[in-house]
Design a protein around this motif. Structure first.
Motif, PDB file in Angstrom:
ATOM      1  N   ALA A 112       6.235  -6.813   0.195  1.00 10.04           N
ATOM      2  CA  ALA A 112       4.975  -6.947  -0.529  1.00 10.04           C
ATOM      3  C   ALA A 112       4.104  -5.708  -0.328  1.00 10.04           C
ATOM      4  O   ALA A 112       3.488  -5.193  -1.267  1.00 10.04           O
ATOM      5  CB  ALA A 112       4.237  -8.195  -0.038  1.00 10.04           C
ATOM      6  N   ALA A 115       5.403  -2.769  -2.349  1.00  8.22           N
ATOM      7  CA  ALA A 115       5.052  -2.927  -3.765  1.00  8.22           C
ATOM      8  C   ALA A 115       3.589  -2.552  -4.003  1.00  8.22           C
ATOM      9  O   ALA A 115       3.261  -1.817  -4.942  1.00  8.22           O
ATOM     10  CB  ALA A 115       5.315  -4.366  -4.218  1.00  8.22           C
ATOM     11  N   GLN A 116       2.707  -3.030  -3.152  1.00  8.20           N
ATOM     12  CA  GLN A 116       1.275  -2.728  -3.332  1.00  8.20           C
ATOM     13  C   GLN A 116       1.005  -1.235  -3.122  1.00  8.20           C
ATOM     14  O   GLN A 116       0.168  -0.646  -3.816  1.00  8.20           O
ATOM     15  CB  GLN A 116       0.415  -3.541  -2.352  1.00  8.20           C
ATOM     16  CG  GLN A 116       0.449  -5.040  -2.560  1.00  8.20           C
ATOM     17  CD  GLN A 116      -0.325  -5.511  -3.797  1.00  8.20           C
ATOM     18  OE1 GLN A 116      -0.643  -4.729  -4.694  1.00  8.20           O
ATOM     19  NE2 GLN A 116      -0.601  -6.803  -3.858  1.00  8.20           N
ATOM     20  N   LEU A 118       3.064   1.351  -3.637  1.00  2.19           N
ATOM     21  CA  LEU A 118       3.513   2.116  -4.804  1.00  2.19           C
ATOM     22  C   LEU A 118       2.661   1.787  -6.019  1.00  2.19           C
ATOM     23  O   LEU A 118       2.321   2.670  -6.800  1.00  2.19           O
ATOM     24  CB  LEU A 118       4.990   1.839  -5.070  1.00  2.19           C
ATOM     25  CG  LEU A 118       5.927   2.316  -3.958  1.00  2.19           C
ATOM     26  CD1 LEU A 118       7.362   1.904  -4.253  1.00  2.19           C
ATOM     27  CD2 LEU A 118       5.850   3.831  -3.788  1.00  2.19           C
ATOM     28  N   GLY A 119       2.294   0.522  -6.163  1.00  5.73           N
ATOM     29  CA  GLY A 119       1.437   0.138  -7.288  1.00  5.73           C
ATOM     30  C   GLY A 119       0.097   0.846  -7.243  1.00  5.73           C
ATOM     31  O   GLY A 119      -0.462   1.204  -8.286  1.00  5.73           O
ATOM     32  N   THR A 121      -0.579   3.793  -6.452  1.00  4.36           N
ATOM     33  CA  THR A 121      -0.576   5.213  -6.839  1.00  4.36           C
ATOM     34  C   THR A 121      -1.214   5.408  -8.207  1.00  4.36           C
ATOM     35  O   THR A 121      -1.691   6.488  -8.512  1.00  4.36           O
ATOM     36  CB  THR A 121       0.859   5.807  -6.868  1.00  4.36           C
ATOM     37  OG1 THR A 121       1.650   5.059  -7.783  1.00  4.36           O
ATOM     38  CG2 THR A 121       1.492   5.772  -5.498  1.00  4.36           C
ATOM     39  N   GLN A 122      -1.210   4.374  -9.033  1.00  4.07           N
ATOM     40  CA  GLN A 122      -1.849   4.490 -10.340  1.00  4.07           C
ATOM     41  C   GLN A 122      -3.341   4.164 -10.249  1.00  4.07           C
ATOM     42  O   GLN A 122      -4.177   4.901 -10.743  1.00  4.07           O
ATOM     43  CB  GLN A 122      -1.138   3.555 -11.336  1.00  4.07           C
ATOM     44  CG  GLN A 122      -1.906   3.239 -12.600  1.00  4.07           C
ATOM     45  CD  GLN A 122      -2.149   4.475 -13.460  1.00  4.07           C
ATOM     46  OE1 GLN A 122      -1.708   5.572 -13.159  1.00  4.07           O
ATOM     47  NE2 GLN A 122      -2.889   4.293 -14.541  1.00  4.07           N
ATOM     48  N   THR A 123      -3.676   3.060  -9.592  1.00  7.02           N
ATOM     49  CA  THR A 123      -5.063   2.599  -9.618  1.00  7.02           C
ATOM     50  C   THR A 123      -5.926   3.255  -8.533  1.00  7.02           C
ATOM     51  O   THR A 123      -7.125   3.432  -8.734  1.00  7.02           O
ATOM     52  CB  THR A 123      -5.111   1.065  -9.427  1.00  7.02           C
ATOM     53  OG1 THR A 123      -4.351   0.737  -8.255  1.00  7.02           O
ATOM     54  CG2 THR A 123      -4.489   0.353 -10.628  1.00  7.02           C
ATOM     55  N   MET A 128      -2.250   6.629  -1.453  1.00  3.39           N
ATOM     56  CA  MET A 128      -0.950   7.270  -1.253  1.00  3.39           C
ATOM     57  C   MET A 128      -1.137   8.702  -0.752  1.00  3.39           C
ATOM     58  O   MET A 128      -0.385   9.169   0.111  1.00  3.39           O
ATOM     59  CB  MET A 128      -0.158   7.255  -2.557  1.00  3.39           C
ATOM     60  CG  MET A 128       1.193   7.940  -2.470  1.00  3.39           C
ATOM     61  SD  MET A 128       2.350   7.261  -1.223  1.00  3.39           S
ATOM     62  CE  MET A 128       3.586   6.532  -2.322  1.00  3.39           C
ATOM     63  N   LEU A 178      12.795  -3.277  -3.386  1.00  4.63           N
ATOM     64  CA  LEU A 178      11.991  -3.860  -4.459  1.00  4.63           C
ATOM     65  C   LEU A 178      12.815  -4.539  -5.552  1.00  4.63           C
ATOM     66  O   LEU A 178      12.258  -5.110  -6.484  1.00  4.63           O
ATOM     67  CB  LEU A 178      11.087  -2.784  -5.068  1.00  4.63           C
ATOM     68  CG  LEU A 178       9.993  -2.294  -4.108  1.00  4.63           C
ATOM     69  CD1 LEU A 178       9.208  -1.167  -4.743  1.00  4.63           C
ATOM     70  CD2 LEU A 178       9.064  -3.429  -3.718  1.00  4.63           C
TER      71      LEU A 178
ATOM     72  N   ALA B 115       4.510   2.916 -11.532  1.00  7.55           N
ATOM     73  CA  ALA B 115       3.704   2.391 -10.432  1.00  7.55           C
ATOM     74  C   ALA B 115       3.330   0.928 -10.685  1.00  7.55           C
ATOM     75  O   ALA B 115       3.451   0.081  -9.794  1.00  7.55           O
ATOM     76  CB  ALA B 115       2.449   3.240 -10.244  1.00  7.55           C
ATOM     77  N   GLY B 119       4.544  -2.188  -8.540  1.00  6.65           N
ATOM     78  CA  GLY B 119       3.453  -2.951  -7.950  1.00  6.65           C
ATOM     79  C   GLY B 119       3.512  -4.413  -8.337  1.00  6.65           C
ATOM     80  O   GLY B 119       3.191  -5.300  -7.530  1.00  6.65           O
ATOM     81  N   GLN B 122       5.246  -7.698  -6.426  1.00  5.43           N
ATOM     82  CA  GLN B 122       4.584  -8.579  -5.478  1.00  5.43           C
ATOM     83  C   GLN B 122       3.746  -9.643  -6.197  1.00  5.43           C
ATOM     84  O   GLN B 122       3.846 -10.825  -5.910  1.00  5.43           O
ATOM     85  CB  GLN B 122       3.703  -7.738  -4.533  1.00  5.43           C
ATOM     86  CG  GLN B 122       2.656  -8.506  -3.739  1.00  5.43           C
ATOM     87  CD  GLN B 122       3.267  -9.532  -2.794  1.00  5.43           C
ATOM     88  OE1 GLN B 122       4.479  -9.651  -2.650  1.00  5.43           O
ATOM     89  NE2 GLN B 122       2.409 -10.300  -2.155  1.00  5.43           N
TER      90      GLN B 122
END
Lengths: 209, 209
Positions: A112, A115-116, A118-119, A121-123, A128, A178, B115, B119, B122
């Protein structure tokens, strides 16, 4: 990085007070559960049971705090000290960290968190960035030195692109963790062995038998 | 998968009406910008300028829709047809897709989408599940067949673990794209070449010179 306060790096969690531990734990939980949006300084302080000032005294931005909280999640993958690094062969070093790494990869919380991270990196790209600069990059430099030693010793082909090899090994693990069917610890250990074997850093067990 | 309506797979975007295109574009934009939370069926319909029923007539869940929208973002990496696959060597196939793949990897929108997709494993695991089953798994089977052919021909060592090799190649790309310093198209092409070379699927150019 020069503006950062000095902290021990690359040895799991820094020595810290009880409040620091509570803050890191709260940040890790909130970020893992709900991503960077859910892990505000205020929410972290509230969950840790401390005042906001206590958090700000130690971490000036939530990105720095979350980056260190992410790092704290891999505390059971110990990084060998430099004397051990110098005295130990690369295959032996890999064997030493492999069981702990496999346990970590199999933890649902780690999946988890990955995932968060890497996720985000956009928001929230600064998380990161901070994690990379403070925790990945120093470790990557150690890995590169070990791989150069292996290449110089003829254990890897002379033309090997070591940066790419690191991206293939780390990337394989990130990507596999993942995928929809999670690994248990035994599968994770087999997977890590297969990756290191394919990279040429462990011997193929089939070749020995 | 058997309950799914038949669609052409593995050839970029399916043939679709103008409304379908608008819905996929809206889903892709909303998911890339704000993740799965922002991409509700209602928001997608509103941005596409269609009624919600129009969306539901074609996709029964938002996870299926988002999975197909993710797939539509890689439309410029064409998958060769089976006759081409049978008649072309693996290095030539790689050379054929490499420039388009490099362009895709260098697009900021692709990085953002990757990303969000990782992300979402999860927070909304059914998106990755749908994307994996419908789009990654079929493509992976094609890759495995090609790699088996290469191994049978002696171009890869007999003991190569092909599943792990695929995870290393795809994983390297995923991981490199999400690192703090993005690749431009020329760097992405060099990176892809280096990955395929390390995997043993392209010849090392240094070895020829």
């Amino acid at each position: 990085m020069s503006a950062e306060p000095e902290r021990p790096r690359g040895r799991g969690r820094p020595r810290s007070t009880e409040a620091d531990e509570a803050i890191l734990t709260a940040a890790l939980e909130l970020f893992t559960e709900g991503g960077a949006g859910a892990a505000s300084m205020q929410a972290i302080a509230a969950r840790a049971g401390v005042g906001r000032l206590t958090v700000y005294r130690r971490w000036s931005t939530k990105e720095e705090l979350i980056a260190q909280a992410i790092e704290s999640a891999r505390a059971d993958i110990p990084d060998p000290d430099s004397a051990t690094l110098a005295a130990t062969s690369l295959p032996d070093l890999i064997e030493r960290v492999l069981p702990g790494a496999a346990e970590t990869l199999a933890r649902p919380g780690f999946r988890a968190l990955l995932a968060q991270t890497l996720g985000s990196t956009q928001t929230h790209p600064r998380i990161m960035r901070a994690y990379w600069d403070h925790h990945i990059e120093p470790r990557r430099r150690v890995s590169m030195a070990l791989l150069e030693r292996a290449r110089d010793a003829g254990d890897l082909p002379a033309g090997t692109d070591l940066e790419v090899l690191v991206d293939m090994m780390v990337g394989a693990v990130v990507y596999r963790v993942l995928q929809p069917r999670p690994l248990d610890a035994a599968e994770a250990e087999r997977f890590l062995r297969a990756v290191y074997t394919q990279a040429g850093l462990l011997k193929d067990p089939a070749a020995d038998g």
